[in-house]
Each structure stands twice: as structure tokens, then as C-alpha cells.
Design a protein around this motif. Structure first.
Motif, PDB file in Angstrom:
ATOM      1  N   TYR A   1       0.818  -1.208   0.000  1.00  0.00           N
ATOM      2  CA  TYR A   1       0.000   0.000   0.000  1.00  0.00           C
ATOM      3  C   TYR A   1       0.858   1.266   0.000  1.00  0.00           C
ATOM      4  CZ  TYR A   1      -4.541  -2.264   0.762  1.00  0.00           C
ATOM      5  OH  TYR A   1      -5.693  -2.988   0.623  1.00  0.00           O
ATOM      6  N   SER A   2       1.856   1.331   0.907  1.00  0.00           N
ATOM      7  CA  SER A   2       2.632   2.566   1.031  1.00  0.00           C
ATOM      8  C   SER A   2       3.999   2.298   1.648  1.00  0.00           C
ATOM      9  CB  SER A   2       1.884   3.586   1.884  1.00  0.00           C
ATOM     10  OG  SER A   2       2.698   4.707   2.141  1.00  0.00           O
ATOM     11  N   PRO A   3       5.073   2.346   0.861  1.00  0.00           N
ATOM     12  CA  PRO A   3       6.420   2.186   1.416  1.00  0.00           C
ATOM     13  C   PRO A   3       6.774   3.292   2.412  1.00  0.00           C
ATOM     14  CG  PRO A   3       6.430   1.875  -0.970  1.00  0.00           C
ATOM     15  CD  PRO A   3       5.074   2.400  -0.611  1.00  0.00           C
ATOM     16  N   ILE A   4       6.230   4.506   2.207  1.00  0.00           N
ATOM     17  CA  ILE A   4       6.550   5.622   3.113  1.00  0.00           C
ATOM     18  C   ILE A   4       6.005   5.351   4.510  1.00  0.00           C
ATOM     19  CG2 ILE A   4       6.218   8.090   3.546  1.00  0.00           C
ATOM     20  CD1 ILE A   4       5.972   8.482   0.517  1.00  0.00           C
ATOM     21  N   LEU A   5       4.714   5.000   4.574  1.00  0.00           N
ATOM     22  CA  LEU A   5       4.120   4.703   5.885  1.00  0.00           C
ATOM     23  C   LEU A   5       4.747   3.436   6.496  1.00  0.00           C
ATOM     24  CD1 LEU A   5       0.338   5.428   5.176  1.00  0.00           C
ATOM     25  CD2 LEU A   5       1.972   6.873   6.381  1.00  0.00           C
ATOM     26  N   SER A   6       5.128   2.489   5.635  1.00  0.00           N
ATOM     27  CA  SER A   6       5.762   1.253   6.128  1.00  0.00           C
ATOM     28  C   SER A   6       7.099   1.555   6.786  1.00  0.00           C
ATOM     29  CB  SER A   6       5.966   0.263   4.981  1.00  0.00           C
ATOM     30  OG  SER A   6       4.728  -0.112   4.420  1.00  0.00           O
ATOM     31  N   LEU A   7       7.801   2.556   6.251  1.00  0.00           N
ATOM     32  CA  LEU A   7       9.086   2.937   6.835  1.00  0.00           C
ATOM     33  C   LEU A   7       8.908   3.436   8.262  1.00  0.00           C
ATOM     34  CD1 LEU A   7      12.124   3.354   6.451  1.00  0.00           C
ATOM     35  CD2 LEU A   7      11.623   5.642   5.563  1.00  0.00           C
ATOM     36  N   LEU A   8       7.847   4.228   8.490  1.00  0.00           N
ATOM     37  CA  LEU A   8       7.547   4.697   9.850  1.00  0.00           C
ATOM     38  C   LEU A   8       7.263   3.512  10.778  1.00  0.00           C
ATOM     39  CD1 LEU A   8       6.948   6.943  11.899  1.00  0.00           C
ATOM     40  CD2 LEU A   8       4.598   7.019  11.008  1.00  0.00           C
ATOM     41  N   VAL A   9       6.539   2.531  10.264  1.00  0.00           N
ATOM     42  CA  VAL A   9       6.227   1.340  11.060  1.00  0.00           C
ATOM     43  C   VAL A   9       7.507   0.579  11.418  1.00  0.00           C
ATOM     44  CG1 VAL A   9       5.079  -0.914  11.025  1.00  0.00           C
ATOM     45  CG2 VAL A   9       3.907   1.100  10.130  1.00  0.00           C
ATOM     46  N   VAL A  10       8.431   0.482  10.478  1.00  0.00           N
ATOM     47  CA  VAL A  10       9.688  -0.222  10.711  1.00  0.00           C
ATOM     48  C   VAL A  10      10.494   0.450  11.823  1.00  0.00           C
ATOM     49  CG1 VAL A  10      11.942  -0.782   9.722  1.00  0.00           C
ATOM     50  CG2 VAL A  10       9.860  -1.208   8.414  1.00  0.00           C
ATOM     51  N   VAL A  11      10.570   1.806  11.777  1.00  0.00           N
ATOM     52  CA  VAL A  11      11.328   2.544  12.789  1.00  0.00           C
ATOM     53  C   VAL A  11      10.756   2.286  14.181  1.00  0.00           C
ATOM     54  CG1 VAL A  11      11.943   4.841  13.637  1.00  0.00           C
ATOM     55  CG2 VAL A  11      12.087   4.336  11.188  1.00  0.00           C
ATOM     56  N   ILE A  12       9.441   2.381  14.288  1.00  0.00           N
ATOM     57  CA  ILE A  12       8.808   2.170  15.604  1.00  0.00           C
ATOM     58  C   ILE A  12       8.946   0.713  16.040  1.00  0.00           C
ATOM     59  CG2 ILE A  12       6.617   2.244  16.853  1.00  0.00           C
ATOM     60  CD1 ILE A  12       5.840   4.617  15.094  1.00  0.00           C
ATOM     61  N   THR A  13       8.876  -0.226  15.079  1.00  0.00           N
ATOM     62  CA  THR A  13       9.021  -1.648  15.413  1.00  0.00           C
ATOM     63  C   THR A  13      10.405  -1.947  15.956  1.00  0.00           C
ATOM     64  OG1 THR A  13       7.439  -2.242  13.684  1.00  0.00           O
ATOM     65  CG2 THR A  13       8.873  -3.993  14.502  1.00  0.00           C
TER      66      THR A  13
ATOM     67  N   GLN B   1       1.436   1.492  24.745  1.00  0.00           N
ATOM     68  CA  GLN B   1       1.520   2.947  24.565  1.00  0.00           C
ATOM     69  C   GLN B   1       2.341   3.297  23.325  1.00  0.00           C
ATOM     70  OE1 GLN B   1      -0.359   5.058  26.217  1.00  0.00           O
ATOM     71  NE2 GLN B   1      -1.114   3.203  27.248  1.00  0.00           N
ATOM     72  N   ILE B   2       3.391   2.550  23.061  1.00  0.00           N
ATOM     73  CA  ILE B   2       4.167   2.783  21.839  1.00  0.00           C
ATOM     74  C   ILE B   2       3.301   2.498  20.614  1.00  0.00           C
ATOM     75  CG2 ILE B   2       6.156   1.995  20.480  1.00  0.00           C
ATOM     76  CD1 ILE B   2       7.603   1.458  23.109  1.00  0.00           C
ATOM     77  N   GLY B   3       2.465   1.451  20.696  1.00  0.00           N
ATOM     78  CA  GLY B   3       1.537   1.149  19.602  1.00  0.00           C
ATOM     79  C   GLY B   3       0.547   2.267  19.373  1.00  0.00           C
ATOM     80  N   ASN B   4       0.072   2.895  20.450  1.00  0.00           N
ATOM     81  CA  ASN B   4      -0.864   4.029  20.316  1.00  0.00           C
ATOM     82  C   ASN B   4      -0.169   5.219  19.657  1.00  0.00           C
ATOM     83  OD1 ASN B   4      -2.914   2.574  21.513  1.00  0.00           O
ATOM     84  ND2 ASN B   4      -2.469   3.328  23.576  1.00  0.00           N
ATOM     85  N   ILE B   5       1.071   5.450  20.057  1.00  0.00           N
ATOM     86  CA  ILE B   5       1.829   6.557  19.429  1.00  0.00           C
ATOM     87  C   ILE B   5       1.995   6.295  17.930  1.00  0.00           C
ATOM     88  CG2 ILE B   5       4.100   7.668  19.348  1.00  0.00           C
ATOM     89  CD1 ILE B   5       4.304   7.139  22.384  1.00  0.00           C
ATOM     90  N   GLN B   6       2.305   5.017  17.592  1.00  0.00           N
ATOM     91  CA  GLN B   6       2.428   4.663  16.175  1.00  0.00           C
ATOM     92  C   GLN B   6       1.130   4.927  15.430  1.00  0.00           C
ATOM     93  OE1 GLN B   6       4.258   0.792  14.494  1.00  0.00           O
ATOM     94  NE2 GLN B   6       2.062   0.343  14.531  1.00  0.00           N
ATOM     95  N   TYR B   7      -0.001   4.590  16.048  1.00  0.00           N
ATOM     96  CA  TYR B   7      -1.310   4.772  15.409  1.00  0.00           C
ATOM     97  C   TYR B   7      -1.563   6.256  15.109  1.00  0.00           C
ATOM     98  CZ  TYR B   7      -6.286   3.964  14.533  1.00  0.00           C
ATOM     99  OH  TYR B   7      -7.542   3.877  13.962  1.00  0.00           O
TER     100      TYR B   7
END
Length: 627
Positions: A154-166, A248-254
Motif C-alpha cells: 500500500y505505502s512504502p513511506i508509511l511502512s518505513l515509519l512502522v519499521v522505525v517504531i518496530t 503505549q508505543i503502539g498508540n503513538i504509532q497509530y
């Protein structure tokens, strides 16, 4: 995992298929949301007279997919319960079967309570892991991989944010879970330790009461309980702070995904639509929640690994080795020729298989010889020094001496509970290392000082000596030991149920049953380790006649502190600090006026006292205490 696959491979594979279907259903539901928003909801909002037929169809499709996922989840959870119980049954079977093959040394060096903990607490941690944590870990892993693949599409840009938080999630999880695992391992060890202490206390309550040791017993328990409390508190502290932190980290990611995704959708950057943003937010939950669940399960995994480590440590213990090849068989003797038979005839023979395929038989006579035997329970600490004993067939050999002199140790070597360090032990001229241990021990009846009775009837406990014994033979053995009289006075006679190692019977009565159990085995040789220690003088006289009949024609080793019971022994061995210092019959030893004379006349302690005072005439009272 080998146990799981081995016990129910088909069911386990079916569970994996159900997990995959359930995961696919959950992930595809997120993809439906993107289609729902972009292709149905937005167009319908722009129409003056919207038709909801297509929307209803896609909603029904979504509902059907989710329903399939729910059904598969229910199925694999039920299947994993069956798998876990079957796996634990196999583990318990293997533990118990392997435990029967372990040498006596293992039980001498491990508390019974700690061994019991393997079957209860440790296996329970595995049950929770197999039935709950394992399927959830697998489901979450598949969900994370599938969700990330779709997010990346769907979106490599948004996926990159997910990777950083993960990455931040993984770092935090690794630190907290590592601490938790360490303390859960310590917790299981402390739990086994306290179980051992608790198991020890009920059996020793009389001793505790007699010596007013209650405060010390309480202090000992409090110390071990505090240790368990501290380890469990630390383990659960780290386990309990993990989930809230990750949540809480998951909520911040959301929130970050919603802000960034909304910005990209409004500005039409990267082809991101409102449907993709909504689907991506749903997928982010499908991605982050499993990671949080995996992290939450890590404490259960840690406990399971700690329990498994203890379980497999027991299973991996080296079993008792048996390199013997000579066996004991029932036989008949005709004109000096020995023939093996399936029926019990009262004649035993050693069966020697040879390399050339032939077999020879030697009639068992009970000639047992120890030649220059050295032994130590620990390497470098010898407790028996150059011990030589010659027991001819039918002889009664007695061992006397102070506690710790090595009397019981010699009998433990004869039946190979322990192996000697040097020297030879021969049975009818055969090195006992060449005799299979089970056959060697079958030829040696034994009555121990510490009597143990099993849960079951009186008849069952007597028959324990020989499982194919008839009721008549068990009753005859009881009469031989003079146990028949008190047995018939029990509520149900020979069918009276015994529990708790013979609770309700006196120590003397339990000893009589142990003697009857040895009598029904009808072994060619006997070992009596303080066999009459718990019998009063009157009962002892009754038993002694039966014991004399039992020992007649058999080679017998007797350990006794009551020297009156061994006066008729053919040979009496006097031991001191692992050495035989005197040997002979009763009369010859009395004439020597040596150690046996002093033991028999009660002058041994007086002799030691006088010797000590004579050597150190000064400080009389102090030396009296030291002597």
C-alpha cells in the motif's frame, strides 16, 4: 517441538492450517476495508440516490471471511488443548520410565520434593506454553508478516515509519524480556527448592517436635519462601510492565500514521487514498497488536523454557549402565545336568551365552567373594579400604561396627547400587560386572532398616517381592515372618488397604511385612540391614526363628547393632573406618578380648573414655566431652 510432532503430527498440522486460514481471514478483512471505502462508501456519498446492493454484498463477504476466521481460531485452540495434554502425557511417561533407569546416586543427591516438582510445576508450565502460547506465537508471527507485506504494498513511506517504531519495540522487548526470562528461570529453581523442603517436613515432624525445632523449621521455610517471592516478584515485575509499555508505543504509532497518512491523502502524495489510510491504520493494529501479544507471551515462554530445562535435565541424566550378559534363570537339575525351564522350580542357574553361539549353565550356590575392594562415594574419598569377604554357600556373614564404619556400603556394592573403585566381587565365580543387574538383584533378597510400604492391600505389599506369588504363598511367607497373627486382626485382614507408607501400622509391624515380602521372593541369597531394628524383644524372638528358617540354605549377609541376633553367625566381620579389623565366629572373637568383645560386653565406650583420659590426664571434664 519433537514431542508435539511425535505425539499428534496430523492434529498439529491441522492446527497450523487453521492458524493460517484464521490469519488470512483477519488480514484480508483489512484489505476489504480499503475496497469498502474507496469503491463503495465514497462513490455512494456522491450519488443522489445511492443503491446499497453492492455495499451489502461486500459486507456479507467480509462477514463470511471473518466468520471462517473465528471458526478456525476455535478449532485450532481446541486441537492444541488435546495436543498439549497428549504431549505432557508422553513427557511424564518418559520422565518416569527414565527415572526407573537412574542409579541410586541420583536419588541420594536430589530431594524428593524437587523431583516431584518436575511432574507438577514444570510440566504445568509446558501445558500453558503448548496450549496457549505456542498457537498464539505462531498466529501472531504469520499475522505480522502478512500485515507488513500488505502495508508495504500500500505505502512504502508509511511502512518505513512502522519499521522505525518496530525497531524501538524490539529493543525494549529484548531488554525487558531478557530480565524476565532470567528471573523466571530462577523462580522455577526456587520453586523446586521450596517443594523439596515442604516434602521433607511432614515426614520429620516428630523429630522437629521432639527437639523443639519449630522456630528453626519456620526460619528455614521463610528463607526459602522469601527467595521464591523475590525471584517471582522480579520476574513478574518485568513481565507486567512490558505490555503497557508496548501498548503505549503502539498508540503513538497509530497517531503518527493517522497524521502522516491523512497529510499524504489530502495532498494526493504517493497515490494514497482515504481507503488506504483507513486500511493502513487497521493493518497497523494487526501488525502492532501481535507484537505486543508475542511480547506478553514471552514470560510464559520463559517459564516454559525454565521448566523444560529442568525436565530434560532429568531425561538427559545418564541411566544406570549395565554391561552384563549373564542372566539368572529357573532351572531343573537331573544327574548333574542343568536345564532351563519356564516354570519356577526353586532351582536357579546362571546362563552364560558365549561368542561361539553356545550356552552353558551354572547352578547358583550363593558363593559371594569380595577381593581387595576399595570404594568411595566421591572421587578421591575412599570409604572402604582393601575389604575382602568370603561367603561360602549357606553361610551367615555378619557385619558389626560403629555407625559409618561401612557395613551398609558393602551390601550396596554386592547388589551394584554403586560400582567399586578397585578389586573384584565374584558371585559363584562370576565377576558381578558380567551379570545383568536385574538378575543379580533378583538373586539377592533384601530387608532394609527403613521399611517402605506402597499404597495397596497387605497382600499386594507382600506379593511385591514376587508378583507371580499365589495368595497361599504370601500367607505362608507372612507366617514365616510371624506377621500372620497381626494381619488377621486388621479390619479386612490381608485385604486391608495401606496408605501413606503404612500409616496406621506400628514400625515393628511394617518391618514384619518387609520381612514377609523378602520371604515370598524366596531368593538364593539374603541381605538383612538391621532387619529387626524396629521390633521389640518379644517379637524379635518370634521373628528370629522365622528368619533362621528363611536363611537356612541361603548365603546371608546380616548388619546388626543388636549383637544378640548374630551370635549364631558363621563369620562376624568387625569394621572400623572402612576396614575389617577383626573376623571370626562369636566365641573366637570373645576370646580375643578385642573390639567385638568390648562391643558385646558394652565396654567399648568405657574403653575409649579410659584411653582418652589416660592419654590426656589433664583437663578431665573437657576431655570427657571431647572423647
Amino acid at each position: 517441538m519433537k514431542y508435539i510432532a511425535g505425539h499428534a503430527k496430523g492434529i498439529f498440522i491441522l492446527s497450523i492450517i487453521c492458524v493460517l486460514i484464521s490469519t488470512a481471514a483477519n488480514v484480508s478483512g483489512s484489505m476489504f476495508i480499503q475496497v469498502l471505502v474507496d469503491e463503495y462508501i465514497e462513490p455512494l456519498l456522491l450519488e443522489d440516490n445511492p443503491v446499497f446492493t453492492g455495499l451489502i454484498k461486500v459486507l456479507i463477504t467480509m462477514g463470511s471471511v471473518y466468520l471462517i476466521g473465528v471458526i478456525c481460531t476455535l478449532i485450532y485452540n481446541q486441537l492444541m488443548v488435546n495436543v498439549s495434554q497428549g504431549c505432557l502425557k508422553s513427557i511424564r511417561d518418559d520422565m518416569f520410565n527414565h527415572m526407573q533407569s537412574l542409579p541410586i546416586k541420583y536419588f541420594d543427591t536430589n530431594t524428593h520434593g524437587d523431583i516431584m516438582s518436575h511432574y507438577t510445576n514444570d510440566t504445568d508450565t509446558l501445558r500453558q506454553f503448548i496450549s496457549q502460547a505456542l498457537p498464539q506465537l505462531f498466529s501472531c508471527t504469520v499475522t505480522v508478516l502478512a500485515s507488513f507485506a500488505i502495508m508495504l504494498y500500500y505505502s512504502p513511506i508509511l511502512s518505513l515509519l512502522v519499521v522505525v517504531i518496530t525497531v524501538c519495540l524490539i529493543i525494549i522487548t529484548r531488554f525487558i524480556a531478557g530480565k524476565s526470562t532470567m528471573y523466571f528461570t530462577r523462580q522455577q529453581t526456587a520453586l523446586g527448592d521450596i517443594n523439596g523442603y515442604i516434602e521433607e517436613m511432614p515426614g520429620g515432624q516428630k523429630v522437629v517436635k521432639v527437639f523443639c525445632h519449630e522456630p528453626q523449621a519456620k526460619a528455614g521455610f521463610v528463607k526459602k519462601n522469601d527467595q521464591l517471592y523475590n525471584e517471582a516478584r522480579k520476574a513478574n515485575k518485568y513481565a507486567n510492565i512490558l505490555m503497557p509499555t508496548l501498548s503505549q508505543i503502539g498508540n503513538i504509532q497509530y497517531v503518527l500514521l493517522a497524521v502522516l497518512g491523512g497529510f499524504l491523502a489530502i495532498n494526493n502524495i504517493g497515490g494514497i487514498t482515504a481507503g488506504i489510510v483507513v486500511a493502513f491504520l487497521t493493518l497497523s493494529k494487526s501488525f502492532s497488536m501481535p507484537i505486543q501479544q508475542i511480547s506478553q507471551q514471552l514470560s510464559m515462554v520463559a517459564m516454559a523454557l525454565a521448566g523444560a530445562k529442568r525436565i530434560f535435565k532429568l531425561i538427559d541424566e545418564e541411566p544406570e549402565t549395565d554391561e552384563g550378559y549373564v542372566t539368572l534363570v529357573n532351572a531343573t537339575e537331573e544327574n548333574g545336568v542343568i536345564k532351563e525351564t519356564d516354570k519356577r522350580t526353586g532351582v536357579y542357574a546362571w546362563k552364560h551365552p558365549h561368542h561361539d553361539g553356545t550356552t552353558t549353565y551354572t547352578k547358583l550356590t550363593g558363593d559371594i567373594r569380595l577381593n581387595h575392594v576399595d570404594f568411595g562415594y566421591e572421587e578421591g574419598k575412599t570409604v572402604l579400604h582393601d575389604v575382602s569377604v568370603y561367603a561360602e554357600p549357606g553361610q551367615k556373614i555378619a557385619f558389626v561396627g560403629s555407625t559409618g564404619a561401612g557395613k551398609t556400603t558393602i551390601t550396596n556394592l554386592i547388589n551394584r547400587f554403586y560400582d567399586i573403585a578397585d578389586g573384584k566381587i565374584r558371585y559363584d565365580g562370576i565377576n558381578i560386572n558380567k551379570i545383568k543387574k536385574a538378575d543379580l538383584r533378583r538373586s539377592l533378597g533384601i530387608v532394609l532398616q527403613d521399611t517402605y510400604l506402597f499404597t495397596g492391600t497387605v497382600m499386594d505389599n507382600i506379593r511385591y517381592g514376587r508378583l507371580d506369588a499365589t495368595d497361599e504363598e504370601c500367607i505362608a511367607a507372612a507366617k514365616l515372618a510371624n506377621a500372620d497373627d497381626f494381619i488377621r486382626r486388621l479390619p479386612d485382614g490381608y485385604q486391608t488397604m495401606l496408605t501413606g507408607a503404612g500409616a496406621g501400622l506400628s514400625q515393628g509391624q511394617r518391618q514384619l511385612l518387609a520381612i514377609a515380602r523378602a520371604a515370598v521372593a524366596d531368593p538364593p541369597a539374603m541381605i538383612l540391614d538391621e532387619a529387626t531394628s524396629s521390633i521389640d524383644t518379644r517379637t524379635e524372638k518370634l521373628v528370629q526363628s522365622g528368619m533362621d528358617k528363611l536363611m537356612k540354605g541361603r548365603t546371608t549377609f546380616v548388619i546388626a547393632h543388636r549383637l544378640s541376633t548374630i551370635q549364631n553367625s558363621d563369620v562376624i566381620m568387625v569394621l572400623d573406618h572402612g576396614r575389617i579389623i577383626e573376623r571370626g565366629d562369636h566365641d573366637s572373637l570373645i576370646k580375643k578380648h578385642g573390639t567385638y568383645y568390648r562391643l558385646y560386653t558394652g565396654a567399648f565406650e568405657l574403653y575409649r573414655y579410659k584411653k582418652c583420659i589416660g592419654k590426656y590426664p589433664v583437663h578431665f571434664y573437657f576431655l570427657k566431652f571431647n572423647c
